[in-house]
Design a protein around this motif. Structure first.
Motif, PDB file in Angstrom:
ATOM      1  N   GLN A   1      15.541  64.577  88.550  1.00 47.22           N
ATOM      2  CA  GLN A   1      14.151  63.944  88.828  1.00 47.22           C
ATOM      3  C   GLN A   1      12.973  64.863  88.104  1.00 47.22           C
ATOM      4  OE1 GLN A   1      12.809  61.995  92.786  1.00 47.22           O
ATOM      5  NE2 GLN A   1      14.297  63.564  93.437  1.00 47.22           N
TER       6      GLN A   1
ATOM      7  N   ARG B   1      14.411  56.734  92.385  1.00 46.95           N
ATOM      8  CA  ARG B   1      15.164  56.853  93.524  1.00 46.95           C
ATOM      9  C   ARG B   1      16.269  55.931  93.688  1.00 46.95           C
ATOM     10  NH1 ARG B   1      14.498  61.276  96.329  1.00 46.95           N
ATOM     11  NH2 ARG B   1      16.751  60.816  96.681  1.00 46.95           N
TER      12      ARG B   1
ATOM     13  N   SER C   1       9.058  60.394  97.200  1.00 48.63           N
ATOM     14  CA  SER C   1      10.349  60.921  96.995  1.00 48.63           C
ATOM     15  C   SER C   1      10.976  61.806  98.083  1.00 48.63           C
ATOM     16  CB  SER C   1      10.645  61.676  95.901  1.00 48.63           C
ATOM     17  OG  SER C   1      11.822  62.062  95.500  1.00 48.63           O
TER      18      SER C   1
ATOM     19  N   THR D   1      14.189  60.596 100.522  1.00 43.33           N
ATOM     20  CA  THR D   1      15.405  61.588 100.905  1.00 43.33           C
ATOM     21  C   THR D   1      15.609  61.639 102.301  1.00 43.33           C
ATOM     22  OG1 THR D   1      14.941  62.725  98.749  1.00 43.33           O
ATOM     23  CG2 THR D   1      16.278  63.853 100.363  1.00 43.33           C
TER      24      THR D   1
END
Length: 342
Positions: free
Chosen positions: A118, A55, A243, A247
Motif C-alpha cells: 500500500q 483494499r 484503510s 483492516t
C-alpha cells in the motif's frame, strides 16, 4: 546520486500517478454529479472509493497473509525447540528455521506485505494531493479538477492542507480535523493489532521472539503513524484511516469465522456454534477423538429381536410331536483299543 534516486522513484511512481488519478477521477465524476464537482464531500468520498478499490484488490494477498500468520503462530513451539537446540550455533539455527518455514509454507514477513504494497499508492496519493495544493497536475487529472481538489473543503478545512502547514482563518478547523483523523488512524492501528494478539493467538505464541515482534508492532507502528500523520494532508489521512477501518473489519470477520485453534476466538466460536445447535434442538457434537470422517457413516442400529409367534393348540397338534434330536453314531474303537482275543 540523489538525482539517480529521484529518477528511480519517479519511474516507479509515474504509473501509480496515472492509476491513482484515474480511479480518483472516476469516483469524482459519480459523486460530483450528486454533491457538486467543487464540493469537499465529492472529493472526500472519491478518496474513500479509491481506498476501497485498493483494499479490495489486496484481498487475495490478505488471505495468503492470514494463512501464513496462522502457520507462524502454530509452529512457535517448534521454533523454540530449535532455539534451545541450536542456541550456540546461530548459522545452523537460521538454516533450520528457514527449512521449517519452507516445510510449513510459512512466510515470516507476510504480516507486513499488505502494508508494504500500500505504501506506493499512499505515496502516489500524497504527491497527487500535495501537487494539487500547489496547482500542479499529475496523472489524468485536468487543471480544472486540480483547482477543485486544491480548494475543496471538508468541515471548513481544505483537503489539501496539513496540520503543520495550517495557516490563515481556517487554521483551527484544519488542525482540529487533522488531529481527529490522526487519533483515529493511530487508534485503529493499535486496536487492530491488539485484536489479533488477545483473541487469535494461542498461548504458546504469546512468548518468545514472535511475541516480541507482535508487541513491537502493537506499540511502535501506531506511534510512527501518529508522528508522521501531522505532516500528511487531510485527504491522505482520510485514506489511511479508511484503510485501517477496512483492516479492522476484515480481521474481525476472519477471527470470528475462522479462528486459530486453541485461542480465545476459537473457544468463543465453539460456544456460539453450541448455542445455535441447542436453539435448533440438535444434539451436541461428538466428543473429541470420536468425530466421523467425511467418508464414514454411522452404523445402522441393530433390528429389534422378534419374539416367536404364538400358536394355538390345534396348530401345534397339526405340526406333530417335536423331532427327537439326532444322535451321533457310536465311535468305533481303534486298533489299539480292541481287546485281544487271547
Amino acid at each position: 546520486m540523489f538525482d539517480a534516486i529521484g529518477s528511480f522513484f519517479g519511474a516507479i511512481l509515474t504509473p501509480l500517478y496515472w492509476i491513482t488519478s484515474l480511479v480518483l477521477s472516476g469516483f469524482h465524476s459519480v459523486f460530483g454529479a450528486i454533491f457538486g464537482d467543487a464540493s469537499g464531500a465529492s472529493w472526500a468520498l472519491s478518496i474513500v472509493g479509491l481506498t476501497l478499490v485498493v483494499r479490495a484488490s489486496l484481498i487475495p494477498l490478505f488471505v495468503k497473509q492470514i494463512k501464513s500468520s496462522r502457520n507462524m503462530q502454530l509452529i512457535q513451539p517448534r521454533v523454540r525447540e530449535l532455539q534451545k537446540k541450536y542456541k550456540h550455533d546461530r548459522e545452523r539455527l537460521a538454516q533450520e528455521q528457514m527449512k521449517l518455514y519452507k516445510d510449513t509454507n510459512t512466510n515470516p514477513f507476510s504480516a507486513c506485505l499488505p502494508l508494504l504494497l500500500q505504501m506506493p499508492i499512499f505515496l502516489a496519493l500524497f504527491h497527487l494531493i500535495d501537487s494539487a495544493a500547489n496547482g500542479e497536475k499529475k496523472g489524468v487529472l485536468t487543471q480544472k479538477q486540480v483547482d477543485q481538489l486544491s480548494s475543496a473543503e471538508l468541515f471548513g478545512a481544505r483537503i489539501a492542507d496539513t496540520f503543520l502547514g495550517a495557516s490563515g482563518d481556517a487554521a483551527t478547523q484544519v488542525k482540529l480535523l487533522a488531529a481527529v483523523l490522526v487519533v483515529a488512524m493511530t487508534a485503529t492501528t493499535f486496536l487492530t493489532q491488539r485484536q489479533l494478539m488477545t483473541k487469535n493467538m494461542p498461548a504458546d505464541a504469546l512468548t518468545g521472539q514472535y511475541a516480541q515482534q507482535q508487541k513491537l508492532l502493537l506499540y511502535v507502528l501506531p506511534l510512527v503513524f501518529a508522528v508522521g500523520g501531522i505532516a500528511f494532508p487531510i485527504g491522505v489521512l482520510l485514506y489511511w484511516t479508511t484503510s485501517n477501518l477496512w483492516t479492522m473489519g476484515q480481521q474481525f470477520y476472519v477471527i470470528r469465522n475462522n479462528p486459530v485453534p486453541g485461542t480465545p476466538a476459537a473457544k468463543a466460536k465453539e460456544d456460539r456454534d453450541a448455542a445455535k445447535r441447542r436453539k435448533k434442538g440438535l444434539p451436541d457434537e461428538p466428543a473429541a477423538g470420536t468425530t466421523l470422517t467425511a467418508t464414514e457413516t454411522p452404523a445402522p442400529p441393530a433390528p429389534p429381536r422378534q419374539q416367536p409367534k404364538k400358536q394355538t393348540r390345534e396348530q401345534r397338534r397339526k405340526q406333530g410331536p417335536p423331532r427327537a434330536p439326532r444322535q451321533a453314531a457310536p465311535r468305533r474303537p481303534g486298533p489299539s483299543e480292541q481287546k485281544n482275543p487271547d
